[in-house]
Design a protein around this motif. Sequence first.
Motif, PDB file in Angstrom:
ATOM      1  N   ARG A  99      27.948  28.704  33.419  1.00  0.00           N
ATOM      2  CA  ARG A  99      27.604  28.669  34.842  1.00  0.00           C
ATOM      3  C   ARG A  99      26.441  27.711  35.136  1.00  0.00           C
ATOM      4  N   THR A 105      31.348  27.759  37.556  1.00  0.00           N
ATOM      5  CA  THR A 105      30.906  28.941  38.281  1.00  0.00           C
ATOM      6  C   THR A 105      32.041  29.895  38.642  1.00  0.00           C
ATOM      7  N   LYS A 108      32.370  34.734  36.665  1.00  0.00           N
ATOM      8  CA  LYS A 108      31.387  35.471  37.461  1.00  0.00           C
ATOM      9  C   LYS A 108      30.486  36.332  36.577  1.00  0.00           C
ATOM     10  N   GLY A 110      28.773  39.738  36.676  1.00  0.00           N
ATOM     11  CA  GLY A 110      28.799  41.012  37.378  1.00  0.00           C
ATOM     12  C   GLY A 110      27.685  41.921  36.903  1.00  0.00           C
ATOM     13  N   ALA A 118      34.039  40.904  34.776  1.00  0.00           N
ATOM     14  CA  ALA A 118      34.068  39.752  35.684  1.00  0.00           C
ATOM     15  C   ALA A 118      33.844  38.435  34.963  1.00  0.00           C
ATOM     16  N   CYS A 119      33.244  38.477  33.784  1.00  0.00           N
ATOM     17  CA  CYS A 119      32.914  37.249  33.054  1.00  0.00           C
ATOM     18  C   CYS A 119      33.947  36.899  31.986  1.00  0.00           C
ATOM     19  N   CYS A 170      38.004  41.254  47.933  1.00  0.00           N
ATOM     20  CA  CYS A 170      36.824  40.392  48.073  1.00  0.00           C
ATOM     21  C   CYS A 170      36.927  39.175  47.166  1.00  0.00           C
ATOM     22  N   TYR A 172      35.757  38.696  44.095  1.00  0.00           N
ATOM     23  CA  TYR A 172      34.703  38.415  43.124  1.00  0.00           C
ATOM     24  C   TYR A 172      35.168  38.680  41.696  1.00  0.00           C
ATOM     25  N   CYS A 173      35.915  39.742  41.494  1.00  0.00           N
ATOM     26  CA  CYS A 173      36.381  40.069  40.143  1.00  0.00           C
ATOM     27  C   CYS A 173      37.655  39.331  39.766  1.00  0.00           C
ATOM     28  N   THR A 174      38.283  38.630  40.712  1.00  0.00           N
ATOM     29  CA  THR A 174      39.609  38.050  40.487  1.00  0.00           C
ATOM     30  C   THR A 174      39.658  37.054  39.327  1.00  0.00           C
ATOM     31  N   CYS A 205      37.687  46.623  39.389  1.00  0.00           N
ATOM     32  CA  CYS A 205      37.836  46.097  40.751  1.00  0.00           C
ATOM     33  C   CYS A 205      37.209  47.111  41.691  1.00  0.00           C
TER      34      CYS A 205
END
Length: 226
Positions: A99, A105, A108, A110, A118-119, A170, A172-174, A205
């Motif tokens: 990142r 980026t 993510k 989390g 998330a990463c 949202c 963010y976790c996708t 999620c």
Amino acid sequence: MTDPKNTSPDASTRPETPTSESAEGATRREFIATATVTVGGALLLDGCSHTPTTPDTPTPPGTPSSPPATGDVDVSFTLNGQPRTVKVDTRTSLLDALRERLDMTGTKKGCDHGQCGACTVLVNGRRELSCLSLAVMNQGAEVRTIEGLAQGDKLHPMQESFITCDALQCGYCTPGQIMSAVGLMSEPCGPADDDVREAMSGNICRCSAYPNIIAAIQQVRQNTKQ
């Protein structure tokens, strides 16, 4: 008959016997004096026992110095098909290197404790939580992030399926969900939804889009078998 006004010389010169109060007072005074001498002597001995510090001896020229415990090092690996080299501190996680040093980026951050997924990235084809992996541990590895899934303008089948099945809210976790799902495709997993749900249990999620996420993954699995 003896005159009571005349006292004997022995009686006038005999010392008075100390009362219990005066004896107790003398004992307290002796204790205080003894304690003062003891504490003062201990402090004096403690001060005398200290070895005076000596200035550091200069290192002769040419003497090899020991390497520092931490510092910047070069780490080289293949990132999304391209060889990359990045200089990082030895304590830098793969997530922070991606990142902050390589501008990837899409991966993510989390929880930063390996609990949310998330990463998630792929390292040598396997799912890995990049927040729990040091960058230096991936020397020579093949790292793939969400940015490396699409081929030009053509999305990866898993990305298309997530869009088709509306498997996000949202978002963010996708990226972590998709990378974990892609890694799942090359792992043993039963055919049922519960099998997929168990295999994806490390990816959280918070919007609770789990039914659509499972549907998106199963759609890709079905299409792969055809």
